[in-house]
Enzyme design. Structure first.
Site, PDB file in Angstrom:
ATOM      1  N   ASP A 106       0.840  -1.208   0.000  1.00  0.00           N
ATOM      2  CA  ASP A 106       0.000   0.000   0.000  1.00  0.00           C
ATOM      3  C   ASP A 106       0.863   1.241   0.000  1.00  0.00           C
ATOM      4  O   ASP A 106       1.996   1.207   0.471  1.00  0.00           O
ATOM      5  CB  ASP A 106      -0.810   0.142   1.302  1.00  0.00           C
ATOM      6  CG  ASP A 106      -1.617  -1.054   1.619  1.00  0.00           C
ATOM      7  OD1 ASP A 106      -2.048  -1.717   0.689  1.00  0.00           O
ATOM      8  OD2 ASP A 106      -1.793  -1.293   2.834  1.00  0.00           O
TER       9      ASP A 106
HETATM   10  N1  URA Z   1      -0.917  -5.931   4.048  1.00  0.00           N
HETATM   11  C1  URA Z   1      -1.340  -4.659   4.035  1.00  0.00           C
HETATM   12  O1  URA Z   1      -2.305  -4.327   4.726  1.00  0.00           O
HETATM   13  N2  URA Z   1      -0.704  -3.768   3.282  1.00  0.00           N
HETATM   14  C2  URA Z   1       0.379  -4.087   2.528  1.00  0.00           C
HETATM   15  O2  URA Z   1       0.940  -3.220   1.858  1.00  0.00           O
HETATM   16  C3  URA Z   1       0.828  -5.411   2.563  1.00  0.00           C
HETATM   17  C4  URA Z   1       0.153  -6.321   3.326  1.00  0.00           C
END
Ligand code: URA
Length: 233
Positions: A106
């Site tokens: 993310d």
């Molecule tokens: N889980 C998440 O919530 N975000 C990420 O970027 C990777 C795994």
């Protein structure tokens, strides 16, 4: 009609760099409308002509690049900037090859991200059947009790769908390491929220055999042959 040189076309398609494309063409591995084209200056009409390359053979001519980056918060895992998200991870790595991120972190997540031009690696890491381990360091706004950790270990239902059990280690009152073998969208954030402990910060610290270690934020390294082998095993 949009005429472009064949080598430019192949590089635009992400098949090879222009120099590599010249080698593919000279080696007779590229067909235009069913005919092998070995002339350097060949031009194709992007909208009309059918260009085919021998994918298996291409690998011999293509320089495969494998990068491990410590992704900063605020960057998106994309190869195309947008007005809302101008900061993209591929801008942080200059290797003279067209590379793309393997899976996603993310925008608000930092840590270990692989980038490559090797399509086979992508499947080996992110396809659910690969069950590749990914380890994250998670901090919370408040201390997290054992009961909540046990719920995370057992696997949490998200939108009616169960998730696999996880391995969880408490490394501080409000800090854990969690290991997932799958990669549902925003999975760590969602499962932590579900057990009543929204994530404060999230950082990926390992993918399979590969550890982020002390790599500074925004820095990257070229993987060694044995690191690539480990990832592919
Ligand atoms: N889980 C998440 O919530 N975000 C990420 O970027 C990777 C795994």
């Amino acid at each position: 009609m949009t005429l472009v040189r064949l080598n430019k076309y192949l590089s635009e398609q992400g098949i090879a760099s222009r120099r590599e494309a010249d080698k593919l063409i000279a080696a007779g591995l590229v067909k235009v409308n069913g005919k092998v084209m070995t002339e350097m200056g060949t031009k194709v009409d992007k909208e009309v002509d059918k260009v085919e390359v021998d994918e298996e053979q291409v690998k011999k001519y293509k320089k495969l690049v494998y990068i491990a980056l410590n992704k900063p918060k605020g960057y998106v895992c994309s190869t195309k900037p947008t007005r809302e998200d101008p900061d993209i991870v591929t801008d942080l790595v200059d290797v003279g090859e067209r590379i793309y991120p393997v899976g996603r972190l993310d925008k608000e997540t930092s840590g270990l991200l692989l980038l490559t031009n090797d399509g086979t690696l992508v499947n080996q890491i992110i396809h659910p059947s690969s069950e590749s381990e990914k380890e994250y360091e998670v901090t919370f706004h408040k201390p997290i009790p054992e009961g909540a950790l046990d719920k995370l270990r057992a696997g949490v239902k998200l939108a009616g769908e169960s998730t696999l059990p996880t391995k969880v280690k408490k490394v501080g009152p409000a800090k854990i390491h969690i290991i997932l073998k799958e990669g549902k969208n925003r999975q760590v954030r969602r499962i932590c929220q579900k057990v009543g402990y929204p994530v404060n910060t999230l950082k990926r610290i390992r993918i399979k055999n590969l550890y982020l270690g002390e790599l500074p934020i925004g820095r990257w390294w070229n993987l060694t042959e044995s690191e690539v082998k480990g990832l592919k095993s």
